[in-house]
Design an enzyme around this catalytic site. Sequence first.
Site, PDB file in Angstrom:
ATOM      1  N   HIS A   1       0.817  -1.210   0.000  1.00 58.07           N
ATOM      2  CA  HIS A   1       0.000   0.000   0.000  1.00 58.07           C
ATOM      3  C   HIS A   1       0.857   1.268   0.000  1.00 58.07           C
ATOM      4  O   HIS A   1       1.990   1.261   0.494  1.00 58.07           O
ATOM      5  CB  HIS A   1      -0.926   0.007   1.222  1.00 58.07           C
ATOM      6  CG  HIS A   1      -0.171  -0.023   2.520  1.00 58.07           C
ATOM      7  ND1 HIS A   1       0.342  -1.179   3.066  1.00 58.07           N
ATOM      8  CD2 HIS A   1       0.175   0.975   3.379  1.00 58.07           C
ATOM      9  CE1 HIS A   1       0.944  -0.909   4.200  1.00 58.07           C
ATOM     10  NE2 HIS A   1       0.863   0.406   4.409  1.00 58.07           N
TER      11      HIS A   1
ATOM     12  N   SER B   1      10.472   1.098  -4.539  1.00 56.37           N
ATOM     13  CA  SER B   1      10.555   1.850  -5.786  1.00 56.37           C
ATOM     14  C   SER B   1      12.001   2.200  -6.088  1.00 56.37           C
ATOM     15  O   SER B   1      12.858   2.229  -5.190  1.00 56.37           O
ATOM     16  CB  SER B   1       9.732   3.137  -5.653  1.00 56.37           C
ATOM     17  OG  SER B   1      10.023   4.050  -6.676  1.00 56.37           O
TER      18      SER B   1
ATOM     19  N   TYR C   1       7.787  11.107  -0.948  1.00 55.89           N
ATOM     20  CA  TYR C   1       7.637   9.705  -1.360  1.00 55.89           C
ATOM     21  C   TYR C   1       8.983   8.989  -1.338  1.00 55.89           C
ATOM     22  O   TYR C   1       9.114   7.873  -0.815  1.00 55.89           O
ATOM     23  CB  TYR C   1       7.017   9.659  -2.755  1.00 55.89           C
ATOM     24  CG  TYR C   1       6.808   8.283  -3.317  1.00 55.89           C
ATOM     25  CD1 TYR C   1       5.724   7.508  -2.933  1.00 55.89           C
ATOM     26  CD2 TYR C   1       7.692   7.751  -4.254  1.00 55.89           C
ATOM     27  CE1 TYR C   1       5.518   6.241  -3.460  1.00 55.89           C
ATOM     28  CE2 TYR C   1       7.500   6.489  -4.785  1.00 55.89           C
ATOM     29  CZ  TYR C   1       6.416   5.736  -4.389  1.00 55.89           C
ATOM     30  OH  TYR C   1       6.222   4.484  -4.921  1.00 55.89           O
TER      31      TYR C   1
END
Length: 288
Positions: free
Chosen positions: A119, A169, A182
């Site tokens: 998530h 990522s 992020y």
Amino acid sequence: MIPPGKTLCAAGIVVGLLAFFWRDTFNPDSISGARVLLTGASTGIGEQMAYHYSRFGAEIVLTARRGTLLQKVMEKCLQLGAKKVFYIQADMSSPQAPEEVVQFALQKLGGLDHLVLNHIGGTPFQMWDGDVEHTRWLMQVNFLSYVALASAALPILAESKGSLIVVSSLTGKISTPFTTSYSATKFALDGFFSSLRHELAMQKQDVCITLCILGLIDTEVALEKTRDKVYMSAYPAAEAALAIIKGGATRAREVFYPWWLELLCCLRDWFPNQRDVVIQSFYNYTSA
């Protein structure tokens, strides 16, 4: 001058080593009956993972913020062949949610073999604007809830000799523009779970941690945020989902999708100034 025979021999050895280390050792039967808790399962990569796990015959607990979407995903999972599917609506910005979700999964499945942390919280794709409160909230969703979920599930995973699969990522390996908050959460994931991997090994606990490093994926949200801002191709969510599942099932240390991200990460510290210029050339500052 090197004799042609030796050159061919050396090339053959290199090709053989690459084939050995990059060979696909995934056995779909290893997922059949596996008990899986999957977060961020209502859309995007998480939704695609839910469908892959179902085709392989897993028992699944799905969680995300939107119950209506989870219901639809659950129904499709059952059609695709999942042995059991349950869902629990949860908002990972709440510190209580991780424990509740893990306990729900334990109640429904009787244990866990795979915990898949996938998530993410919504964040703007733009220049840093000084919003510290948003960064604090995003840390809770993208990092602290991962830590809490893993902490609650570790005793269960230790019993089953299971796998902890952390979806991260490229921005958690190499900093990029427009992703300040992020990127911070993804670097935090790498630091925490890489350190935890050491500690589990030192304690001789047979729990595998697989860190998944993804590039730009063609989810609806990602494409909308990066439109006219990034000069690069997006890769299929279904393929990314399958790569994550294979990595977790084969107990890989890291998974890179697309594969060439691993080479990029190996080269990141060689020419830092040139690297930064190249990275910036892929982003459109005027539309940010």
